[in-house]
Design a protein around this motif. Sequence first.
Motif, short mmCIF file in Angstrom:
data_model
loop_
_atom_site.label_atom_id
_atom_site.label_comp_id
_atom_site.label_asym_id
_atom_site.label_seq_id
_atom_site.Cartn_x
_atom_site.Cartn_y
_atom_site.Cartn_z
N ALA A 3 24.91 -36.63 -40.20
CA ALA A 3 25.58 -37.64 -39.36
C ALA A 3 27.00 -37.22 -39.00
CB ALA A 3 25.59 -38.98 -40.10
N LYS A 4 27.69 -36.62 -39.96
CA LYS A 4 29.06 -36.15 -39.73
C LYS A 4 29.13 -35.16 -38.56
CE LYS A 4 32.32 -32.97 -41.96
NZ LYS A 4 32.56 -32.15 -43.18
N HIS A 5 28.08 -34.36 -38.41
CA HIS A 5 28.05 -33.36 -37.34
C HIS A 5 27.25 -33.82 -36.11
CE1 HIS A 5 30.06 -30.12 -39.56
NE2 HIS A 5 29.41 -30.55 -40.64
N ASP A 6 26.98 -35.14 -36.05
CA ASP A 6 26.26 -35.74 -34.92
C ASP A 6 24.92 -35.05 -34.64
OD1 ASP A 6 28.27 -37.65 -34.35
OD2 ASP A 6 29.43 -36.10 -33.31
N ILE A 7 24.20 -34.75 -35.69
CA ILE A 7 22.90 -34.08 -35.55
C ILE A 7 21.79 -35.11 -35.51
CG2 ILE A 7 21.26 -32.54 -36.69
CD1 ILE A 7 23.64 -30.98 -37.78
N ASN A 8 20.96 -35.03 -34.48
CA ASN A 8 19.85 -35.96 -34.32
C ASN A 8 18.65 -35.49 -35.13
OD1 ASN A 8 18.33 -38.11 -33.26
ND2 ASN A 8 17.48 -36.80 -31.67
N VAL A 9 18.21 -36.33 -36.08
CA VAL A 9 17.08 -35.99 -36.94
C VAL A 9 15.78 -36.39 -36.25
CG1 VAL A 9 15.96 -36.44 -39.15
CG2 VAL A 9 18.45 -36.24 -39.03
N MET A 10 14.87 -35.40 -36.11
CA MET A 10 13.58 -35.65 -35.47
C MET A 10 12.48 -35.94 -36.48
SD MET A 10 13.83 -32.62 -32.64
CE MET A 10 12.37 -33.13 -31.75
N GLY A 11 12.71 -35.55 -37.72
CA GLY A 11 11.73 -35.81 -38.79
C GLY A 11 12.31 -35.37 -40.11
N GLN A 12 11.97 -36.08 -41.16
CA GLN A 12 12.49 -35.71 -42.48
C GLN A 12 11.43 -35.97 -43.54
OE1 GLN A 12 16.10 -37.76 -44.11
NE2 GLN A 12 16.98 -35.70 -44.11
N TYR A 13 11.35 -35.04 -44.49
CA TYR A 13 10.32 -35.11 -45.52
C TYR A 13 10.96 -34.80 -46.87
CZ TYR A 13 8.03 -34.02 -41.11
OH TYR A 13 7.67 -34.00 -39.78
N LEU A 14 10.59 -35.56 -47.89
CA LEU A 14 11.16 -35.38 -49.22
C LEU A 14 10.07 -35.49 -50.27
CD1 LEU A 14 13.40 -35.36 -51.47
CD2 LEU A 14 13.50 -37.84 -51.17
N LYS A 15 10.11 -34.58 -51.23
CA LYS A 15 9.24 -34.70 -52.39
C LYS A 15 9.96 -34.08 -53.58
CE LYS A 15 4.33 -35.03 -53.26
NZ LYS A 15 2.97 -34.68 -52.79
N THR A 16 9.75 -34.63 -54.77
CA THR A 16 10.42 -34.11 -55.97
C THR A 16 9.41 -33.93 -57.10
OG1 THR A 16 10.90 -36.33 -56.82
CG2 THR A 16 12.55 -35.33 -55.39
N ASN A 17 9.78 -33.11 -58.06
CA ASN A 17 9.10 -33.10 -59.35
C ASN A 17 10.17 -33.28 -60.42
OD1 ASN A 17 10.31 -30.56 -59.75
ND2 ASN A 17 8.45 -29.43 -59.25
N ASP A 18 9.84 -33.03 -61.66
CA ASP A 18 10.81 -33.28 -62.74
C ASP A 18 12.05 -32.42 -62.63
OD1 ASP A 18 9.09 -35.11 -63.78
OD2 ASP A 18 8.25 -33.78 -65.31
N THR A 19 11.95 -31.27 -61.97
CA THR A 19 13.05 -30.30 -61.95
C THR A 19 13.79 -30.24 -60.63
OG1 THR A 19 11.76 -28.97 -63.50
CG2 THR A 19 13.65 -27.90 -62.47
N VAL A 20 13.05 -30.18 -59.52
CA VAL A 20 13.69 -29.96 -58.23
C VAL A 20 13.27 -31.00 -57.19
CG1 VAL A 20 13.92 -27.47 -58.54
CG2 VAL A 20 11.88 -28.36 -57.43
N GLY A 21 14.14 -31.12 -56.19
CA GLY A 21 13.82 -31.91 -55.01
C GLY A 21 13.68 -30.98 -53.82
N TYR A 22 12.83 -31.36 -52.87
CA TYR A 22 12.54 -30.50 -51.73
C TYR A 22 12.65 -31.37 -50.47
CZ TYR A 22 10.06 -26.74 -49.23
OH TYR A 22 9.72 -25.71 -48.39
N VAL A 23 13.70 -31.10 -49.68
CA VAL A 23 13.95 -31.89 -48.48
C VAL A 23 13.79 -31.03 -47.24
CG1 VAL A 23 15.61 -33.30 -47.20
CG2 VAL A 23 15.55 -33.41 -49.69
#
Length: 632
Positions: free
Chosen positions: A583-603
């Motif tokens: 948002a700070k850089h005025d970037i338009n998001v067309m899609g976003q996906y997130l999944k995590t496990n006990d150790t890492v997050g993946y965005v």
Amino acid sequence: MTETVTKNFVIDFDSTFTSVEALDVLGSISLKDHPEKIERLKKIADVTDLAMSGELSFRESLNQRLQILDAKKEHLPILITMLNKLVSKSFKRNKAFLKEHADHVYILSNGFKEFIFPIVEKYGIKEENVHANTFVFDDLDNIVGFDEDNILSQSKGKPAKIEALKLQGEIHVIGDGYNDYEIRKEGKANRFYAFTENVSRENVVKNADHVAPSLDEILYHNKMEGALSYPKNRIKVLLLENIHENGVKIVKEEGYQIEIYPAGIDEEELCEKIKDVSILGIRSKTMVTKKVLEHANRLMAVGAFCIGTNQIDLTECTKRGIAVFNAPFSNTRSVVELAISEMIMLIRNLPDKIFSMHQGKWDKSAKGSFEIRGKKLGIIGYGNIGKQLSVLAEGLGMNVYYYDLDERLALGNATKCKSLKELLTKVDVVSLHVDGRKSNANVIGKKEFDYMKEGVVFMNLSRGHVVDIKELKKNIESGKIAGTAVDVFPEEPLSNAHEFVSELRGLPNVILTPHIGGSTLEAQENIAEFVPTKIIDYINTGTTTNSVNFPNLTLPILQDAHRFIHVHHNQPGVLANITNTLAKHDINVMGQYLKTNDTVGYVITDINKNYNKEAISDLRKINGTIKFRVLY
């Protein structure tokens, strides 16, 4: 303020823009039914090679080829149709770049405009920017020659044509032949790229300013945006332990830079080899330890071309943002068939009988020889292999019992045992199919052997460290275990050239096999196709489906956007920080996906193509970031 310099890209057609020499293809059309087809096509190819390597003048080569071709105007539409399918992969990938820079993209060819322009116009290249020879036809539309006044029909015609064009700005020549290099040699170009995606000629490569295995490499070298964020030829792949040729082929076709090593290698050697490697492919012998990973400066993915991953430090891989892929199902049938065959051999006492025959001893007797029908099979570990073994064994008339730490649904008429002790005290045949986790070390030891029935058949086709070998030996020698099959060992040779050392050698009714449970052509082919495909999907799209250690995320194909891939420690606030940075850089998001496990997050974030590049630096600085990369 630095003034932007215009860059003109002058591209050869044959074996550069297309993957073939067009006149060779025309010959396959015009000589289709000719009695001397094979001889003439070889002659055309030979003449082409002589011209491309600078050993024959171009005009002479052109004359010779046209005489051999026996071509007509009616053959050209067929040729165009065929060439449309043979455009080089990296040019197809970068169609958008060619269209966007159409004013400064030129085709300069010793070929013929009649078939070149219909191909390149689909890529946005302007007709006035296509410079080539033209055919001469007779009254019957036979191709009888070429326009000899065209400067491109002459030796050193390309440098002369460039001089005549008087292009403003830098001139970058892309080609595979010596006549392309001549433009640079004559001082008419700023840079010559030897294009080797389709063919590599030694005397061209050695004279090049830069060797380019693809157009992606050229664009990256010029800091210009292409279809790929990073050229595939710069991605180094190390494949160890005789990975099946199908897997090697898939990786090569993707355009990666490959080093192949036939055996496993020790920790110290791997520490040295892995420094600039992006993808590592191994089987079961190579240990990917924490120390190895500390030297892996660029590693993005590890492919285990087998079922197990206990030879890989998964925890450390995850901490470093390295995705690991294996082939959990690909060799299941092969392992099960080996287990069935060895079970039958052991219960019939065949190993000893076979050995006696080779010693010249005829021992025809039914003593100690039984059918497996009606016998009780105990399967320890009821995963993919255990379940399939259960089904096949039941089909052979065995009564199946199984034990697993996890809750597993019984298949067919198999009976679940509440404890390992319950299973071991009941069954006639024990078959181990557990995974390689450290807690499974010596899961079968003195106590477990004591539980077993007299005359039991014992088989381990899972992992070497799960059985106490000394106790196994004692029970074989005492006769309590009537037959044994072992395919995996606590310590295994690194290659076929090393000696196999084991306390089990030479014992009666014992089958020792060199870790070949999954070593059938079918299994190796399946693995070789499965693992590279998953890794390539991850590199190209960010998809982590079937990853052993990453959150599994299946992503759509990237369409007209850039994709940010962010791997981070699984801690609160990271997604919010990513969103705020965008948002700070005025970037338009067309899609976003997130999944995590006990150790890492993946965005994964798909954004518009136009964005402030400073955003990348800010995203890398977010607290908790492990790895960040951009796909486009």
